[in-house]
Design a protein around this motif. Structure first.
Motif: not given
Length: 269
Positions: A77-82, A112-115, A117-125
């Motif tokens: 979901v990085y740089r995505k819009r709902p 979250y670190s893209k380079p 790939i650490k903390n690669d976790i997200a929540i979607v509501q």
């Protein structure tokens, strides 16, 4: 997107019955090379999709946490819009069935670190609430550290074949059995790969050993890795993050549910 710096960040292009995950874990299952998941065994699985104009496509997997929230990978979901994404729950097929839900909010881990790939976790509501049924149910998270050497199961719609960044997307949900390994062993193995700069594997990650010539692939990102706990309950231990494309003899790396348990709970209260 299992393709990030040449890496396969596992992104892409419920179900009826009485079968549970324990039967799949005891059987012969795979994703690349493909075996259909048995309807009824993964009613927590969702397809996170992107739509532009009249086109839509499966992007990532995810798992239902409760009536409003889904767990997935941050890179999904990085740089995505709902408003350019939605979720389908309640079908093991991409081309039909299930209920669609608009997305209200994307919550990426603050570190979250893209380079690397650490903390690669997200929540979607989602907007509104999931309609729970025999096809749609939440998954429980394992608070404790996942045991080493434990059989575990991944489900997803990632490529079932992969060659030169091209692959075949399945219509039916696929499943693949793995075995957990220690972070130390995982780091040691990945140091021998072209992705040595992404190790050591940290406390927010966990690793699994792939079956020979099989593995998670593009489209599986964000999907749930589950085990049977000591009470024979299906619980989630990981979220698909990255790996070496797509059937190479290296471990696959997941965001650890245990490592981010408190963070997850703080976002879904």
């Amino acid at each position: 997107m299992f393709l990030h710096f040449g890496i396969l960040l596992l992104l892409s292009h419920g179900l009826l019955g009485e079968v549970d995950v324990s039967e799949a874990i005891d059987g012969d299952s795979r994703i690349v090379g493909g075996k259909d998941a048995t309807p009824g065994m993964a009613n927590y699985q969702v397809s996170i999709r992107i739509h532009r104009g009249k086109q839509e496509w499966h992007n990532c997997g995810g798992s239902i946490l409760n009536e409003e929230y889904v767990l997935t990978a941050a890179h999904c979901v990085y740089r995505k819009r709902p408003d350019e994404m939605f979720i389908v729950a309640g079908s093991h097929q991409l081309n039909k069935g299930g209920d669609r839900y608009k997305i209200k909010k994307l919550i990426l881990h603050e570190k979250y670190s893209k380079p690397d790939i650490k903390n690669d976790i997200a929540i979607v509501q989602i907007e509104g609430k999931f309609k729970f049924s025999d096809k749609v149910q939440p998954i429980e998270l394992l608070k404790e550290m996942a045991p080493i050497g434990k059989k575990c199961l991944l489900t997803g719609w990632g490529y079932i074949s992969y060659k030169r960044r091209k692959g075949t997307v399945p219509n039916n949900l696929q499943m693949l059995e793995f075995e957990t390994i220690s972070n130390e062993d995982c780091t040691k193995q990945l140091k021998k790969s072209v992705y040595a700069k992404l190790v050591p594997v940290d406390a927010g990650q966990l690793c699994v050993k792939r079956p020979k010539d099989k593995g998670a692939c593009k489209g599986d990102s964000g999907g749930p890795l589950v085990i049977q706990d000591y009470k024979n309950k299906t619980v989630q231990i990981g979220v698909v993050s990255w790996g070496y494309p797509c059937t190479a003899n290296f471990p696959d790396v997941y965001a650890s549910v245990h490592g981010f348990y408190d963070w997850i709970q703080s976002k879904i209260i």
